[in-house]
Motif scaffolding. Structure first.
Motif: not given
Length: 381
Positions: A152-155, A157, A243-244
């Motif tokens: 959630r903090r880094t985005g 996936a 996506h990351r």
């Protein structure tokens, strides 16, 4: 002329030892243990494919059930086990409603077993995040919450990390440490985080958290259904869709004992090699990098101690050896692996290369990989 050639060889060894040393120094500062949030929203589904895991499954489930800081459900996919795996899971499920046993259907043609089981588990899961772990992975209480918080903090996936590897036997110590050495010493983590290139994607299949919506969008394990190495291909599928993905330090999140003997380790790493280093293009390059940077310095220093090398050549070889062993020592201490594996490092590298070359040469003859009683065709890499 010979002295000049030997000096050139020693300097080449020094250069090859410096590459993983520099990357490891950077990566060890970048790979951190994720911290859980005070109040973690959403449900995390912990998904465990299991095939004949009666020796592992109870301890794995009790550790997962002790997860804290987030709501969880645990699904175990019994993949046609012939031992007591299913019975053990049913017994624990009767004690805790968060645990469910899922019977995996027969393996369809064109799928590998783990990918099929994981895809089936994902279909049955309800969580916002899907945390895939192997049946021999023991989660720490903060692991699930910490991985989801980092996502959630880094985005990202997909978030993955290498659990602390337990390796009590010599055979394990000659094989398992190469996981962290190759990952920390040769993956440019800063570049991976800055770029969406699929080839920079990496994960450890023992511990992988994926956002459920992205898993469904990209096809998840169905998109890599023929693969034997989900740690390589799953993050690349996500990156190819924009996506990351990210890596964290996993040694404080979970522990794992992958294998119980040298024979098991050889078979396990051989299975993954089909889609890793053991390709006609990649393996010669890896062989030169690893032999020159991690093995040959030891042999040159040994020759120098017997008076077979000029002083300046010995000095260069000694510098390469110190850098190589210091790199391995730094990685070993940070990831909390046995200190006794450090002096074994040249032998560990040689063992890894022997596995890779055996797979590459055997692949031309057999054209198949075998794992957990199943045989899978191997395409030309």
């Amino acid at each position: 002329m010979l002295d000049l050639a030997l000096l050139g060889l020693a300097l080449l060894c020094l250069a090859c030892a410096l590459l993983p040393a520099i990357l490891a120094a950077m990566n060890l500062t970048l790979l951190r243990t994720p911290e859980a949030e005070t109040r973690a929203p959403g449900l995390i589904s912990i998904l465990i494919p299991a095939r004949n895991e009666e020796a592992n499954i109870e301890a794995t489930l009790r550790a997962a059930l002790a997860s804290a800081g987030t709501a969880i459900e645990i699904l175990v996919g019994d993949d046609h086990s012939t031992d007591r795996t299913a019975a053990i899971v049913r017994g624990l499920a009767a004690e805790d409603a968060r645990l469910r046993l899922v019977c995996v259907p027969s393996l369809p043609e064109g799928w590998t077993g783990k990918n099929h089981a994981c895809a089936h588990l994902a279909d049955a899961a309800r969580g916002e995040h899907l945390l895939f772990i192997d049946a021999d992975v023991r989660l720490e209480p903060n692991a699930a919450a910490g991985l989801a918080a980092h996502a959630r903090r880094t985005g990202a996936a997909l978030v993955s990390g290498v659990p602390r590897q337990r390796m009590p036997t010599l055979g394990e110590r000659l094989t398992v440490p190469m996981i962290n050495f190759l990952l920390v010493g040769f993956l440019p983590v800063a570049m991976m985080r800055a770029s969406a290139r699929p080839t920079l994607g990496a994960a450890c299949g023992q511990l992988v958290l994926i956002l459920r919506a992205v898993y469904a969008e990209t096809g998840g394990h169905a998109a890599i259904r023929t693969s034997l190495h989900d740690g390589v291909h799953l993050p690349r599928v996500l990156r190819a869709k924009g996506h990351r993905t990210d890596l964290v330090a996993g040694q404080a999140l979970a522990t794992c004992r992958m294998y119980r003997s040298f024979a098991e380790a050889w078979a396990g790493f051989s299975k993954n090699a089909h889609e890793g280093m053991a390709t006609p293009r990649a393996l010669p390059v890896w062989t030169l990098l690893l032999l020159l940077g991690q093995v040959l310095p030891f042999l040159l220093v040994l020759a120098g101690l017997f008076g077979l090398l000029p002083g300046h050549t010995l000095a260069a070889a000694l510098a390469a050896l110190i850098i190589a062993l210091s790199t391995r020592a730094a990685i070993t201490l940070v990831v909390n692996e046995p200190v006794a594996t450090i002096p074994l490092h040249p032998l560990t590298v040689l063992t890894a290369l022997a596995i890779q070359w055996n797979v590459l040469l055997r692949q031309e003859r057999a054209g198949a990989a075998t794992w957990k009683g199943r045989s899978y065709p191997v395409g030309d890499a």
